[in-house]
Write a protein that holds these residues in place. Structure first.
Motif, short mmCIF file in Angstrom:
data_model
loop_
_atom_site.label_atom_id
_atom_site.label_comp_id
_atom_site.label_asym_id
_atom_site.label_seq_id
_atom_site.Cartn_x
_atom_site.Cartn_y
_atom_site.Cartn_z
N UNK A 272 -10.09 -3.44 -5.22
CA UNK A 272 -9.59 -2.61 -4.13
C UNK A 272 -8.53 -3.37 -3.35
N UNK A 273 -7.33 -2.78 -3.20
CA UNK A 273 -6.29 -3.46 -2.41
C UNK A 273 -6.73 -3.59 -0.95
N UNK A 274 -6.52 -4.76 -0.39
CA UNK A 274 -6.79 -4.93 1.03
C UNK A 274 -5.70 -4.23 1.83
N UNK A 275 -6.03 -3.90 3.09
CA UNK A 275 -5.09 -3.14 3.93
C UNK A 275 -4.67 -1.86 3.23
N UNK A 276 -5.66 -1.17 2.63
CA UNK A 276 -5.36 0.03 1.84
C UNK A 276 -4.66 1.09 2.67
N UNK A 277 -5.07 1.26 3.92
CA UNK A 277 -4.46 2.30 4.75
C UNK A 277 -2.97 2.04 4.93
N UNK A 278 -2.60 0.77 5.09
CA UNK A 278 -1.18 0.43 5.22
C UNK A 278 -0.45 0.67 3.92
N UNK A 279 -1.10 0.34 2.81
CA UNK A 279 -0.47 0.53 1.51
C UNK A 279 -0.23 1.99 1.20
N UNK A 280 -1.16 2.85 1.63
CA UNK A 280 -1.08 4.26 1.30
C UNK A 280 -0.34 5.07 2.36
N UNK A 281 0.25 4.40 3.33
CA UNK A 281 0.98 5.11 4.37
C UNK A 281 2.33 5.56 3.84
N UNK A 282 3.02 6.33 4.63
CA UNK A 282 4.34 6.85 4.23
C UNK A 282 5.47 5.99 4.76
N UNK A 283 5.18 4.76 5.11
CA UNK A 283 6.19 3.85 5.62
C UNK A 283 7.26 3.63 4.57
N UNK A 284 8.51 3.99 4.82
CA UNK A 284 9.57 3.82 3.81
C UNK A 284 9.84 2.37 3.46
N UNK A 285 9.45 1.44 4.33
CA UNK A 285 9.70 0.02 4.08
C UNK A 285 8.49 -0.67 3.47
N UNK A 286 7.56 0.11 2.94
CA UNK A 286 6.33 -0.47 2.44
C UNK A 286 6.58 -1.46 1.30
N UNK A 287 7.62 -1.20 0.48
CA UNK A 287 7.87 -2.08 -0.66
C UNK A 287 8.31 -3.46 -0.22
N UNK A 294 -0.44 -8.19 -2.97
CA UNK A 294 -1.06 -8.87 -4.11
C UNK A 294 -2.49 -9.31 -3.82
N UNK A 295 -3.10 -8.77 -2.81
CA UNK A 295 -4.45 -9.17 -2.43
C UNK A 295 -5.43 -8.05 -2.74
N UNK A 296 -6.49 -8.38 -3.43
CA UNK A 296 -7.49 -7.39 -3.81
C UNK A 296 -8.88 -7.86 -3.40
N UNK A 297 -9.70 -6.89 -3.09
CA UNK A 297 -11.11 -7.15 -2.86
C UNK A 297 -11.84 -6.90 -4.17
N UNK A 298 -12.36 -7.95 -4.78
CA UNK A 298 -12.98 -7.86 -6.10
C UNK A 298 -14.49 -7.78 -5.95
N UNK A 299 -15.11 -6.81 -6.63
CA UNK A 299 -16.55 -6.61 -6.55
C UNK A 299 -17.11 -6.34 -7.94
N UNK A 300 -18.20 -7.01 -8.28
CA UNK A 300 -18.90 -6.75 -9.53
C UNK A 300 -19.78 -5.53 -9.33
#
Length: 399
Positions: A272-287, A294-300
């Motif tokens: 799961x990407x961290x700061x998911x809400x920011x990643x999924x926002x419509x901010x045009x400068x997100x890229x 590059x940060x993920x929350x890894x769970x088994x």
């Protein structure tokens, strides 16, 4: 009802891989006899017919993979002979296209003709390019998701991951080595992540079957656009056994990825990407906001030993609701998760076709409606055993 059929492959040695095309009406097999065979589903006879067979390499052929049909009928193969190759299907009889003007005296040994009798095939397969950069056995080959273009990834026994791109999709003889990544351990398998959003970078998982080194055996790489490099962002320490196969779940609108891993048991990992809400926002400068991309929350999410033996192959259905695994016990097992994200084995399909057990599970009624590809085949890419009998393999479907 589950129906299982045994097909005589006519390979002269072990069958290492079975791969369905995008529509599920064709499949490719490869073997230690150095050959590749193409099979087509005959709707009239309700059977698989071999439409092409040829010697593809000078060593054992480990894997075969189909490209997305948007790029034509393409397959990629890799081999112990230290090469990978891309093959394209061309229409017309082979002897007409080859310029000989007449058919050869016999179809036996001719790669462009059917194996049944001397009837010429309606098409034939041509090698477009050979990748010769590896100095050791090339252990896996995978086309990237079509959204990334015509890109091919290979991994080899020396722990090198190579990514090639077709310079021109209309001229498949020209491929460029774009990236060469050195992993920590010998590589056995690779898989691409299906993009979960248009602004998320591509992700590759690399698995190792090294049994001598301790530590994590799965490495996650992400493409970093500013530096134009692939970076190792995660090492799955929860997977310490040799890895034989991996598969990311298809994109069905989830905001996270699920990775299935086979080793001596099945492991299911969520990223799961961290700061998911920011990643999924419509901010045009997100890229441009790279610190958290590059940060993920890894769970088994689960670890299962239902096969009670080595697990060799894994695949997902198109809706990412059912996971199929095959192991040395000769069975294919189907897995589903409930509303609490707990995974359970809901069905066991016998490789000999004698019986199939379906466990009492509230979601089991969905199985007959959710096939692994559009043709209704029940076992897409999950052959009963990676060390299958050289002369046959199994194919199954729901009826």
């Amino acid at each position: 009802m589950y129906h299982c059929e045994t097909l005589e492959s006519h390979h002269k040695d072990l069958v290492h891989d079975v791969s369905f095309n995008w529509y599920g009406n064709r499949l490719a097999t490869c073997s230690s006899d150095q050959s590749v065979k193409i099979w087509e589903w005959n709707t009239d006879q309700q059977s698989w017919d071999c439409s092409a067979s040829w010697k593809a390499h000078s060593g054992s052929v480990w894997k075969v993979n189909w490209a997305h049909p948007e790029f034509g009928n393409l397959i990629a193969t890799c081999s112990f002979d230290r090469t990978a190759a891309v093959w394209e299907e061309m229409p017309g009889d082979s002897f007409l296209l080859s310029g000989t003007g007449a058919p050869p005296p016999s179809s036996h040994g001719n790669p462009n003709l059917r194996t049944e009798g001397d009837a010429p095939a309606q098409s034939h397969w041509v090698k477009k390019v050979t990748m010769v950069d590896s100095r050791t056995s090339v252990t896996d080959v995978k086309f990237a998701p079509k959204i990334l273009g015509l890109i091919l990834a290979t991994c080899s026994a020396d722990g090198t991951l190579r990514i090639y791109e077709a310079s021109d999709v209309m001229n498949l003889t020209n491929w460029t080595l774009q990236h060469e990544i050195h992993t920590k351990l010998p590589s056995s398998c690779i898989c691409w992540n299906h993009a979960i959003a248009k602004f998320l970078p591509p992700v590759l998982a690399v698995g190792s079957d090294d049994a001598t080194t301790k530590g994590g055996k799965v490495f996650i790489y992400e493409y970093h656009e500013p530096s134009r490099r692939w970076e190792n962002i995660e090492t799955l320490t929860s997977v310490s056994d040799p890895v034989h196969d991996m598969a990311f779940s298809p994109n069905v609108g989830r905001s996270f990825s699920i990775l299935g891993i086979t080793s001596k048991e099945l492991k299911i990992v969520t990223l799961k990407p961290k700061n998911r809400d920011a990643l999924l926002s419509d901010n045009p400068n997100i890229s441009e906001r790279t610190p958290f991309e590059s940060k993920y929350e890894v769970k088994l999410a689960g670890s299962f030993n239902d096969h009670k033996s080595t697990v060799w192959r894994i695949c997902w259905n198109f809706t990412a609701t059912i996971l199929a695994t095959s192991g040395d016990d000769g069975n294919v097992r189907l897995w589903k998760c409930n509303y609490k994200d707990n995974w359970h084995c809901v069905a066991t399909l016998k490789g000999d076709g004698q019986s199939a057990s379906i466990r009492n599970h509230p979601n089991m009624t969905l199985l007959k409606d959710q096939s692994f590809n559009n043709s209704g085949m029940g076992l897409n890419k999950a052959n009963a055993n990676t060390n299958a009998n050289a002369s046959s393999f199994t194919s199954g479907m729901w009826k």
